[in-house]
Design a protein around this motif. Structure first.
Motif, PDB file in Angstrom:
ATOM      1  N   MET A 141       5.885  18.667  -1.966  1.00  0.00           N
ATOM      2  CA  MET A 141       5.405  18.945  -0.629  1.00  0.00           C
ATOM      3  C   MET A 141       4.310  17.954  -0.210  1.00  0.00           C
ATOM      4  N   ALA A 142       3.347  17.726  -1.080  1.00  0.00           N
ATOM      5  CA  ALA A 142       2.264  16.809  -0.729  1.00  0.00           C
ATOM      6  C   ALA A 142       2.792  15.394  -0.556  1.00  0.00           C
ATOM      7  N   VAL A 143       3.759  15.001  -1.376  1.00  0.00           N
ATOM      8  CA  VAL A 143       4.341  13.662  -1.262  1.00  0.00           C
ATOM      9  C   VAL A 143       5.056  13.526   0.075  1.00  0.00           C
ATOM     10  N   ASP A 144       5.804  14.549   0.466  1.00  0.00           N
ATOM     11  CA  ASP A 144       6.484  14.517   1.761  1.00  0.00           C
ATOM     12  C   ASP A 144       5.482  14.390   2.900  1.00  0.00           C
ATOM     13  N   GLY A 145       4.363  15.083   2.790  1.00  0.00           N
ATOM     14  CA  GLY A 145       3.318  14.996   3.808  1.00  0.00           C
ATOM     15  C   GLY A 145       2.707  13.606   3.879  1.00  0.00           C
ATOM     16  N   LEU A 146       2.468  12.994   2.718  1.00  0.00           N
ATOM     17  CA  LEU A 146       1.915  11.634   2.691  1.00  0.00           C
ATOM     18  C   LEU A 146       2.895  10.627   3.288  1.00  0.00           C
TER      19      LEU A 146
ATOM     20  N   LEU B 281       0.649   4.197   0.582  1.00  0.00           N
ATOM     21  CA  LEU B 281       1.668   3.608  -0.285  1.00  0.00           C
ATOM     22  C   LEU B 281       1.087   3.208  -1.635  1.00  0.00           C
ATOM     23  N   THR B 282      -0.124   2.678  -1.621  1.00  0.00           N
ATOM     24  CA  THR B 282      -0.784   2.296  -2.872  1.00  0.00           C
ATOM     25  C   THR B 282      -1.051   3.527  -3.733  1.00  0.00           C
ATOM     26  N   LYS B 283      -1.479   4.601  -3.112  1.00  0.00           N
ATOM     27  CA  LYS B 283      -1.713   5.849  -3.841  1.00  0.00           C
ATOM     28  C   LYS B 283      -0.411   6.372  -4.447  1.00  0.00           C
ATOM     29  N   LEU B 284       0.659   6.338  -3.658  1.00  0.00           N
ATOM     30  CA  LEU B 284       1.971   6.767  -4.164  1.00  0.00           C
ATOM     31  C   LEU B 284       2.399   5.906  -5.341  1.00  0.00           C
ATOM     32  N   LYS B 285       2.182   4.600  -5.218  1.00  0.00           N
ATOM     33  CA  LYS B 285       2.632   3.665  -6.251  1.00  0.00           C
ATOM     34  C   LYS B 285       1.803   3.751  -7.530  1.00  0.00           C
ATOM     35  N   THR B 286       0.492   3.889  -7.402  1.00  0.00           N
ATOM     36  CA  THR B 286      -0.371   3.835  -8.584  1.00  0.00           C
ATOM     37  C   THR B 286      -0.634   5.191  -9.224  1.00  0.00           C
ATOM     38  N   GLU B 287      -0.648   6.252  -8.424  1.00  0.00           N
ATOM     39  CA  GLU B 287      -1.013   7.554  -8.977  1.00  0.00           C
ATOM     40  C   GLU B 287       0.153   8.524  -9.113  1.00  0.00           C
ATOM     41  N   ILE B 288       1.077   8.500  -8.181  1.00  0.00           N
ATOM     42  CA  ILE B 288       2.154   9.485  -8.214  1.00  0.00           C
ATOM     43  C   ILE B 288       3.381   8.946  -8.941  1.00  0.00           C
ATOM     44  N   LEU B 289       3.736   7.699  -8.698  1.00  0.00           N
ATOM     45  CA  LEU B 289       4.916   7.111  -9.321  1.00  0.00           C
ATOM     46  C   LEU B 289       4.892   7.172 -10.849  1.00  0.00           C
TER      47      LEU B 289
ATOM     48  N   SER C 264       7.376  -1.016   9.770  1.00  0.00           N
ATOM     49  CA  SER C 264       6.028  -1.515  10.052  1.00  0.00           C
ATOM     50  C   SER C 264       6.047  -3.036  10.227  1.00  0.00           C
ATOM     51  N   PRO C 265       5.265  -3.557  11.168  1.00  0.00           N
ATOM     52  CA  PRO C 265       5.230  -5.012  11.346  1.00  0.00           C
ATOM     53  C   PRO C 265       4.413  -5.744  10.273  1.00  0.00           C
ATOM     54  N   ASP C 266       3.634  -5.015   9.500  1.00  0.00           N
ATOM     55  CA  ASP C 266       2.767  -5.625   8.497  1.00  0.00           C
ATOM     56  C   ASP C 266       3.571  -5.983   7.243  1.00  0.00           C
ATOM     57  N   SER C 267       3.511  -7.236   6.829  1.00  0.00           N
ATOM     58  CA  SER C 267       4.310  -7.694   5.696  1.00  0.00           C
ATOM     59  C   SER C 267       3.875  -7.054   4.371  1.00  0.00           C
ATOM     60  N   THR C 268       2.597  -6.784   4.196  1.00  0.00           N
ATOM     61  CA  THR C 268       2.125  -6.165   2.965  1.00  0.00           C
ATOM     62  C   THR C 268       2.625  -4.728   2.862  1.00  0.00           C
ATOM     63  N   VAL C 269       2.581  -4.002   3.963  1.00  0.00           N
ATOM     64  CA  VAL C 269       3.094  -2.626   3.980  1.00  0.00           C
ATOM     65  C   VAL C 269       4.575  -2.628   3.624  1.00  0.00           C
ATOM     66  N   ARG C 270       5.332  -3.529   4.222  1.00  0.00           N
ATOM     67  CA  ARG C 270       6.768  -3.577   3.944  1.00  0.00           C
ATOM     68  C   ARG C 270       7.046  -3.963   2.499  1.00  0.00           C
ATOM     69  N   ARG C 271       6.264  -4.900   1.958  1.00  0.00           N
ATOM     70  CA  ARG C 271       6.462  -5.323   0.566  1.00  0.00           C
ATOM     71  C   ARG C 271       6.211  -4.174  -0.401  1.00  0.00           C
ATOM     72  N   VAL C 272       5.095  -3.474  -0.223  1.00  0.00           N
ATOM     73  CA  VAL C 272       4.760  -2.359  -1.106  1.00  0.00           C
ATOM     74  C   VAL C 272       5.791  -1.241  -0.962  1.00  0.00           C
ATOM     75  N   CYS C 273       6.229  -1.004   0.255  1.00  0.00           N
ATOM     76  CA  CYS C 273       7.237   0.023   0.495  1.00  0.00           C
ATOM     77  C   CYS C 273       8.552  -0.342  -0.196  1.00  0.00           C
ATOM     78  N   LEU C 274       8.971  -1.586  -0.098  1.00  0.00           N
ATOM     79  CA  LEU C 274      10.193  -2.027  -0.770  1.00  0.00           C
ATOM     80  C   LEU C 274      10.069  -1.915  -2.290  1.00  0.00           C
ATOM     81  N   GLU C 275       8.901  -2.223  -2.817  1.00  0.00           N
ATOM     82  CA  GLU C 275       8.678  -2.073  -4.260  1.00  0.00           C
ATOM     83  C   GLU C 275       8.826  -0.614  -4.676  1.00  0.00           C
ATOM     84  N   LEU C 276       8.254   0.279  -3.878  1.00  0.00           N
ATOM     85  CA  LEU C 276       8.378   1.714  -4.161  1.00  0.00           C
ATOM     86  C   LEU C 276       9.829   2.168  -4.076  1.00  0.00           C
ATOM     87  N   VAL C 277      10.524   1.747  -3.046  1.00  0.00           N
ATOM     88  CA  VAL C 277      11.930   2.127  -2.881  1.00  0.00           C
ATOM     89  C   VAL C 277      12.744   1.647  -4.066  1.00  0.00           C
TER      90      VAL C 277
END
Length: 140
Positions: free
Chosen positions: A1-6, A23-31, A51-64
């Motif tokens: 539930m908390a992950v869905d909210g984040l 995304l950083t929290k999801l990647k470093t603490e939850i993943l 998102s237009p931000d390249s860093t956001v997209r990169r981290v998101c793709l890494e998580l995916v």
């Protein structure tokens, strides 16, 4: 539930720094300790890629790429294939396209059943005039 909210907050938030923090929290603490929770929400993560931000997209793709399961691998690959083909030849898009190619490669290595679809994505990119060293090395 908390992950869905984040994830929901990150997809709706306009501020890229907030998205990146989530995304950083999801990647470093939850993943690392709750991979199965993120695996259930991997398709929701795809909404953040807009998102237009390249860093956001990169981290998101890494998580995916890290959270993809065989159950959703084909859907992820089809989404990434569309993302790769719609990214333009602009310099800022080259980095994003490379990140998409990296994610496609990881999916093909982890899930052999999507290998054909990934190869089709690579061939489509070549047909559209995009070719680079990593694309050629991925195809080997």
């Amino acid at each position: 539930m908390a992950v869905d909210g984040l994830i929901s907050l990150a997809s709706k938030e306009a501020d890229n720094s907030v998205k990146l923090m989530i995304l950083t929290k999801l990647k470093t603490e939850i993943l690392p300790c709750n991979l199965e929770i993120l695996q259930n929400s991997v398709l929701d993560l795809l909404r953040i890629i807009s998102s237009p931000d390249s860093t956001v997209r990169r981290v998101c793709l890494e998580l995916v790429a890290a959270c993809t399961t065989s159950r959703v691998a084909l859907e992820i690959v089809q989404f990434l294939k569309k993302e790769a083909s719609k990214s333009t030849a602009a310099a800022d898009q080259n980095e994003y396209r490379q990140n998409v190619l990296d994610a496609l490669y990881k999916c093909s290595m982890n899930f052999s059943e999507v290998g054909t679809e990934v190869m089709n994505a690579y061939l489509e990119l070549i047909k559209n005039g995009f070719i680079n060293e990593s694309l050629v090395s991925y195809m080997k």
